[in-house]
Design an enzyme around this catalytic site. Structure first.
Site, PDB file in Angstrom:
ATOM      1  N   LEU A 135     -21.434   2.788  28.150  1.00  0.00           N
ATOM      2  CA  LEU A 135     -20.954   4.007  27.656  1.00  0.00           C
ATOM      3  C   LEU A 135     -20.722   4.915  28.655  1.00  0.00           C
ATOM      4  CD1 LEU A 135     -22.936   4.322  24.148  1.00  0.00           C
ATOM      5  CD2 LEU A 135     -20.374   4.043  24.429  1.00  0.00           C
ATOM      6  N   SER A 139     -26.194   7.800  38.579  1.00  0.00           N
ATOM      7  CA  SER A 139     -26.685   7.099  39.784  1.00  0.00           C
ATOM      8  C   SER A 139     -28.132   6.420  39.537  1.00  0.00           C
ATOM      9  CB  SER A 139     -26.963   8.461  40.871  1.00  0.00           C
ATOM     10  OG  SER A 139     -27.525   9.371  40.247  1.00  0.00           O
ATOM     11  N   VAL A 143     -25.956   3.396  30.703  1.00  0.00           N
ATOM     12  CA  VAL A 143     -26.076   3.517  29.233  1.00  0.00           C
ATOM     13  C   VAL A 143     -25.067   2.368  28.426  1.00  0.00           C
ATOM     14  CG1 VAL A 143     -25.928   5.093  27.403  1.00  0.00           C
ATOM     15  CG2 VAL A 143     -26.781   6.017  29.607  1.00  0.00           C
ATOM     16  N   ASP A 292     -30.012  22.161  31.144  1.00  0.00           N
ATOM     17  CA  ASP A 292     -28.699  22.162  31.267  1.00  0.00           C
ATOM     18  C   ASP A 292     -27.836  21.888  30.036  1.00  0.00           C
ATOM     19  OD1 ASP A 292     -26.460  21.975  32.824  1.00  0.00           O
ATOM     20  OD2 ASP A 292     -26.772  20.001  33.389  1.00  0.00           O
TER      21      ASP A 292
END
Length: 558
Positions: A135, A139, A143, A292
């Site tokens: 998906l 780095s 997934v 984030d």
């Protein structure tokens, strides 16, 4: 240059990094650090003119491109630097925010070999289905979608094989370069390179442990367990390790696809409001927050529900820090420049006495927003302006506040993307008002009195032992007392001169009185010698008096 190298791999990596820096026009930096000589020694031919190819790029663009070419570790470093608004100007922050993990995928069989060795069995024995097409690829991990034997849809986040060793080597090299840069290049020293690398090292080590992300997710999920509009994917701990985490797969509309959001008929204003409330609750109430919250880390579900994912980067603030944030905002609104400056200097760990100019600039800034209603205040703009003042004085913020600033900026960007009229301060007002009321509530005041009493009791009960320890150090001759008083030498010199003048004044008075008595005695015939001594004494008194007057007059000008 040997202090830069730990292994032969470090030598080759350093050569590669130097060549990339040169290619993007940072040859002066490489030469200044002496890296070019080392690179030449290992036989690498450097084409200094290669940088001409990139002259059309701005400095922030060249830095971003260089970080991308240097590989995943440096991309992660750039992502951390994009949160350091206290170190870098806005144009660099905007460019570094473009950094994304652009890494090729690796075949599924090569990916899972290391994980399966750690688990002791094949993943296909534990999952009914695993989609070998990823998906997403980052780095650190890749997934894949999968299905449990029980039929539940999940995602597998699998750490790339050998990535820990690569990152450890790069971190070792980065710290050595940072130490050298701080020692050799003054322009770089102001950016505190060693501290930045240390912060980055802590962050990336946390990301390397994929189970740590799950712990963060569960903590935040627990905070929203009673909120039906906020979801966090469930963690499957029976399959989760340091190199693998397994989480619930939730199908929703990606936050980054506004066209799909509109097509799904979702109310964007409601999504913006609920997302802001969720993040602000994390910050002001839980004090543990998603650092984030950009659109790529959010999915939307029917009924304007939100799903937060990717908790690799989280922030935490203490109670005292949270109270300082509230004080800072109200200090700006209420024109309390002294309080604002005091908080900023405390955050930067800087002495007030040496930053009088900063205090003046903060006062001017606070004056510029004086009278602006809280609802009309742009919180991100205020934060950026204050941080710009700190940056101008080479002052930095602690890491927890840089992540907080990043969270505020990401949240406001996401909110205004959904709702152009989104107002961060209006969204934050209920939380701020609640905190102010809680701070001065009877229960809170009673708690502070109680804590103060307990602190005083601890001090009183511990005082005998502290005095005993102090006496023991004194008896052992280990106690040293040093007192430094500014301008003490000048003070002692003036005191010495004053005592001298008083002494001379007393002598002059004695000579004058004695000479006068001797020379004016009536009816007595004085020996010639005694008359001469009386005259000399009187003359000496006159000369001493003139000197004393001159000395006092001259001393007033010192």
């Amino acid at each position: 240059m040997s202090r830069l190298l730990g292994t032969p791999h470090d030598l080759g990596r350093l050569t590669e990094i130097s060549s990339i820096l040169i290619r993007y026009g940072f040859g002066d930096l490489v030469r200044h650090l002496g890296l070019d000589k080392m690179v030449e020694k290992v036989g690498r031919i450097l084409h200094w003119k290669a940088a001409a190819e990139y002259v059309h790029l701005s400095a922030p663009q060249r830095i971003r491109r260089a970080l991308e070419d240097m590989g995943p570790t440096f991309v992660k470093l750039g992502q951390i630097l994009s949160t350091r608004v206290d170190l870098l100007p806005p144009e660099y922050i905007r460019e570094l925010e473009k950094l994304r993990d652009k890494v090729p995928t690796i075949p599924y069989d090569a990916l899972v070999a290391e994980v399966e060795a750690g688990l002791g069995f094949r993943l296909t024995d534990a999952f009914a289905l695993i989609d070998e097409v990823p998906l997403a690829a980052g780095s650190i991990a890749q997934v894949h979608r999968a299905r449990l034997l029980t039929g539940e849809e999940v995602v597998l986040k699998i750490r790339r094989p050998g990535v820990r060793a690569v990152i450890e080597a790069d971190l070792r090299l980065l710290m050595r370069i940072a130490e050298l840069a701080a020692a050799e290049v003054e322009d770089i020293r102001r950016f505190h390179p060693k501290e930045v690398v240390a912060e980055f090292s802590k962050s990336i080590h946390s990301e390397l442990d994929l189970a740590n992300e799950c712990r963060n997710a569960e903590r935040i999920a627990n905070s929203f367990r009673d909120n039906p509009n906020i979801h966090v994917p469930r963690v499957y701990w029976e399959w989760t390790t340091e190199a693998l985490n397994v989480q619930q797969f939730i199908s929703g509309v990606p936050g980054s696809d506004l066209a799909a959001v509109a097509e799904a008929g979702l109310n964007m204003k409601t999504l913006a409001a609920r997302g802001a409330d969720a993040v602000l609750e994390m910050i002001f109430q839980d004090r543990f927050f998603h650092a984030d919250p950009h659109p790529g880390n959010v999915f939307y579900l029917p009924g304007e529900q939100l799903v937060f994912i990717d908790f690799g980067m989280v922030g935490h603030i203490s109670l005292s820090r949270r109270d300082e944030l509230v004080d800072l905002l109200f200090g700006v609104v209420e024109h309390r420049a002294e309080r604002v400056a005091e908080i900023l200097l405390k955050w930067a760990n800087a002495p007030r006495a040496e930053n009088a100019q900063l205090v003046g600039q903060v006062d001017a800034f606070v004056d510029s927003v004086h009278g602006v209603p809280l609802k009309d205040l742009n919180l991100s703009a205020v934060a950026m302006d204050l941080i710009a003042v700190l940056r101008a004085h080479n002052l930095t913020l602690p890491p927890d506040l840089t992540l907080l600033t990043k969270a505020f900026t990401s949240l406001e960007g996401m909110g205004r993307q959904l709702d152009p009229d989104f107002d961060m301060v209006s969204a934050a007002q209920p939380f701020l008002r609640r905190l102010i009321l809680e701070r001065y509530s009877p229960a809170e005041l009673a708690q502070r009195v109680r804590q103060g009493f307990l602190d005083g009791l601890d001090l009183a009960t511990g005082l005998p032992k502290d005095v005993k320890d102090l006496i023991g150090l004194t008896q052992q001759g280990q106690l040293k007392l040093g007192i430094e008083v500014k301008q003490m030498d000048h003070f002692l010199d003036r005191l010495d001169r004053s005592i001298t003048r008083v002494t001379i004044g007393i002598v002059i008075a004695a000579l004058t009185m004695g000479s006068s008595i001797v020379m004016t005695v009536s009816g007595i015939e004085l020996p010639v010698g005694l008359s001469v001594f009386a005259l000399l004494g009187f003359s000496g008194a006159v000369v001493g008096g003139l000197w004393l007057i001159f000395s006092i007059w001259h001393g007033r000008k010192d």
